[in-house]
Design a protein around this motif. Structure first.
Motif, short mmCIF file in Angstrom:
data_model
loop_
_atom_site.label_atom_id
_atom_site.label_comp_id
_atom_site.label_asym_id
_atom_site.label_seq_id
_atom_site.Cartn_x
_atom_site.Cartn_y
_atom_site.Cartn_z
N GLU A 42 0.86 -1.17 0.00
CA GLU A 42 0.00 0.00 0.00
C GLU A 42 0.91 1.23 0.00
O GLU A 42 1.39 1.68 1.03
N SER A 98 2.03 5.11 -2.22
CA SER A 98 1.38 6.36 -2.62
C SER A 98 0.62 6.21 -3.93
O SER A 98 -0.37 6.91 -4.16
N LYS A 154 -1.84 0.52 -4.74
CA LYS A 154 -2.58 0.20 -3.52
C LYS A 154 -3.27 -1.15 -3.70
O LYS A 154 -4.26 -1.25 -4.42
N ASN A 155 -2.75 -2.17 -3.04
CA ASN A 155 -3.29 -3.52 -3.20
C ASN A 155 -3.85 -4.09 -1.91
O ASN A 155 -4.20 -5.28 -1.83
N SER A 159 5.28 -0.71 1.79
CA SER A 159 4.79 0.48 1.09
C SER A 159 5.39 0.60 -0.30
O SER A 159 4.86 1.31 -1.14
N LYS A 174 6.71 5.42 -1.27
CA LYS A 174 5.88 6.29 -0.43
C LYS A 174 6.42 7.71 -0.49
O LYS A 174 7.56 7.96 -0.11
N ASP A 194 2.88 11.61 2.35
CA ASP A 194 2.21 10.42 2.90
C ASP A 194 2.99 9.85 4.08
O ASP A 194 2.41 9.40 5.07
N GLY A 252 -4.32 4.08 -8.66
CA GLY A 252 -3.91 3.12 -7.64
C GLY A 252 -3.23 1.89 -8.17
O GLY A 252 -3.02 0.93 -7.43
#
Length: 551
Positions: A217, A219, A222-223, A242, A245, A249, A375
């Protein structure tokens, strides 16, 4: 020194009032003992896969922020700086990180350059991997993105894998969408993890075939939502990361956020903490304590096991964060870079139509367009009509088909051009010298003039991210390898937030337009991407034409 509170024993699945005695940086004893303190003491969080460079911070500045969120260690792939500066860049990251108590665990970048279809600033071959693997500061072979090289027995790729095996160090994977027999062969080569799963079914297959799946997950990518359902049954073989990132964030949160979200979904607290704290340490053989007697005192004090607000962070028994204050100090360092291209002319960004009928509105030619997905790092290939003005293929802001360019920053070559959908700009341009994986300049804009101005602004600064409108321009300079700042997180985070706001004022509807932009040159993730050498079909792993001639 003693710590008192609710002690979280992940291995034995218990929480009890107690007291921890720390001596010479290690845990001397853990005793059950009644106390007034109601906070919780648990092992520190570990980011199981991250490119520190994507925070735009050098390691020492990253550490200052990460400890605020209870992170004590990272599994860090210095792949980004390696593509700019080679082994010298890896050494910079290791040495800068050593100036802090934070536990950075760097890998040897396996794909520099990531492919032969782009221009990077350096090469790391199998001989370099051999040297790096012999270094005790290198903990693993970082993500093997060249999965076709593994599947088709590329000799150089296999040599790199063999050196990791020789030194008994784990091998990280990177195989988005890889399934069935190809996946089986990839895993059988010795590759043990993947952070690129973007569907439940893909994650499940990889787990069933013996891989460890890392829930990412970041910036841009996003999984979490797609994969968190696997945790309950497979928590012993899952981790959190991440990957990339951005600084704004990172200032808000880190792995603690994923723990909070996982618990809010009803996941068992011990399973969540197994993934967040324990599994990375055991898989990568990290020198990170797990709140056991004899371990190094790498632990955190959190307010509760719901939001995981960090009150204190300890590394090697040293208090590195205390109720709002990071104790990690600024580190002075030498700035390294590799930027060797000249400023461009507007005419460099023309895409001339090759046939007169391109301007025939009743029978326009078609073009392949990169469809950026919110995403996701994967893109789609879509087919759209050309828009031609004065024999030049141009952006169509009404339909959100914008020009995109990748400019080689290591040599003075002609820019590569294509078109992209979903950036949404109605005015100006945005650009970045953070362009995974080779970190050439990448820009999207509504006109050739705006694109040229944005590119040249980055060339003047020898790296950064910027936005150009009809009346103003903003740039965040990234002088360290053209991808990192020499400033602290608060400074760079504020500057980045202002730039992000400007990009959205120009019309972008993406959550993280600059992070998304940085992945549009990432050829190892399908389907359609752009390198400095041309438009690339990631499914076929070959260059493709922009224009499709009408039948």
């Amino acid at each position: 020194m003693t710590l008192k509170g609710n002690i979280v024993d992940i291995e034995n699945r218990s929480i009890y009032k107690g007291e921890i005695t720390i001596e010479n940086g290690n845990i001397k004893s853990i005793e059950k003992k009644d106390c007034e303190e109601n906070h919780y003491i648990l092992p520190g969080f570990v980011d199981a896969h991250i490119h520190i460079e994507s925070s735009m911070l050098v390691p020492s500045e990253f550490a200052k922020v990460a400890v605020k969120h209870g992170t004590v260690a990272t599994v860090s792939d210095p792949h980004e700086i390696a593509n700019v500066l080679g082994v010298k860049g890896v050494e910079f990251m290791i040495e800068n990180g050593k100036q802090t108590p934070f536990k950075f665990n760097f890998g040897a970048p396996s794909c520099v350059p990531a492919t032969s279809f782009e221009s990077a600033g350096a090469v790391i071959d199998s001989d370099d991997i051999k040297t790096l693997m012999a270094n005790p500061d290198i903990k693993y072979l970082a993500e093997m993105m060249n999965y076709p090289g593994v599947i088709y027995d590329d000799a150089e790729v296999l040599k790199k894998i063999e050196w990791a095996k020789h030194y008994n160090k784990p091998i990280d994977g990177h195989a988005p969408g890889l399934r069935d027999e190809d996946l089986t062969k990839y895993i059988s080569a010795g590759i043990s993890t993947d952070h690129e799963c973007f569907t439940y079914e893909e994650g499940l297959e990889k787990l069933q075939k013996g891989m460890k799946v890392i829930i990412r997950e970041g910036s841009a990518a996003k999984n979490f939502e797609a994969l968190i359902g696997l945790l309950d049954e497979h928590y012993q073989n899952m981790m959190f990361c991440s990957d990339d990132k951005h600084p704004d964030d990172l200032l808000v949160g880190h792995i603690n956020q994923l723990c909070a979200r996982a618990v809010a979904k009803g996941n068992d607290i011990f399973k969540v903490l197994q993934a967040a704290c324990v599994n990375p340490v055991k898989h990568y053989n990290l020198d990170v304590g797990l709140l056991q007697v004899g371990d190094t005192a790498d632990c955190i004090v959190v307010e509760d096991l719901k939001d995981f607000k960090t009150l204190q962070t300890y590394i090697n028994g040293e208090l590195v964060y205390d109720n709002g204050e990071s104790k990690i100090q600024h580190v002075n360092f030498e700035i390294l870079n590799n930027f060797n291209t000249e400023k461009k002319q507007t005419s460099d960004f023309l895409i001339q139509s090759k046939k007169s009928n391109l301007s025939n509105e009743s029978n326009p030619s078609k073009i392949r367009v990169i469809e950026c997905l919110e995403g996701e790092l994967v893109t789609n290939q879509i087919i759209e009509n050309t828009t031609v003005v004065d024999n030049n293929l141009v952006s169509n802001t009404e339909n959100d088909i914008l020009k995109i360019t990748v400019v080689n920053r290591y040599q003075n070559n002609k820019p590569a051009m294509a078109f992209i959908k979903n950036f949404g700009l109605k005015e100006g341009a945005i650009a970045s010298s953070v362009g995974h994986d080779s970190h050439n300049i990448i820009a999207v804009g509504v006109s050739d003039e705006a694109i040229c101005k944005a590119v040249n602004l980055l060339i003047e600064n020898e790296g950064g991210i910027c936005a150009i409108s009809n009346t103003e321009q903003k740039v965040v300079a990234l002088p360290v390898a053209g991808i990192m700042s020499d400033k602290d997180a608060e400074t760079i985070g504020k500057q980045y937030s202002e730039l992000d706001k400007m990009a959205k004022q120009l019309g972008s509807t993406l959550h993280a337009p600059y992070m998304s932009l940085s992945f549009m040159a990432l050829l190892v993730i399908p389907a359609l991407k752009l390198s400095d050498k041309g438009l690339f079909d990631g499914g076929k792993f070959e260059f493709t034409d922009l224009v499709i001639n009408p039948s």
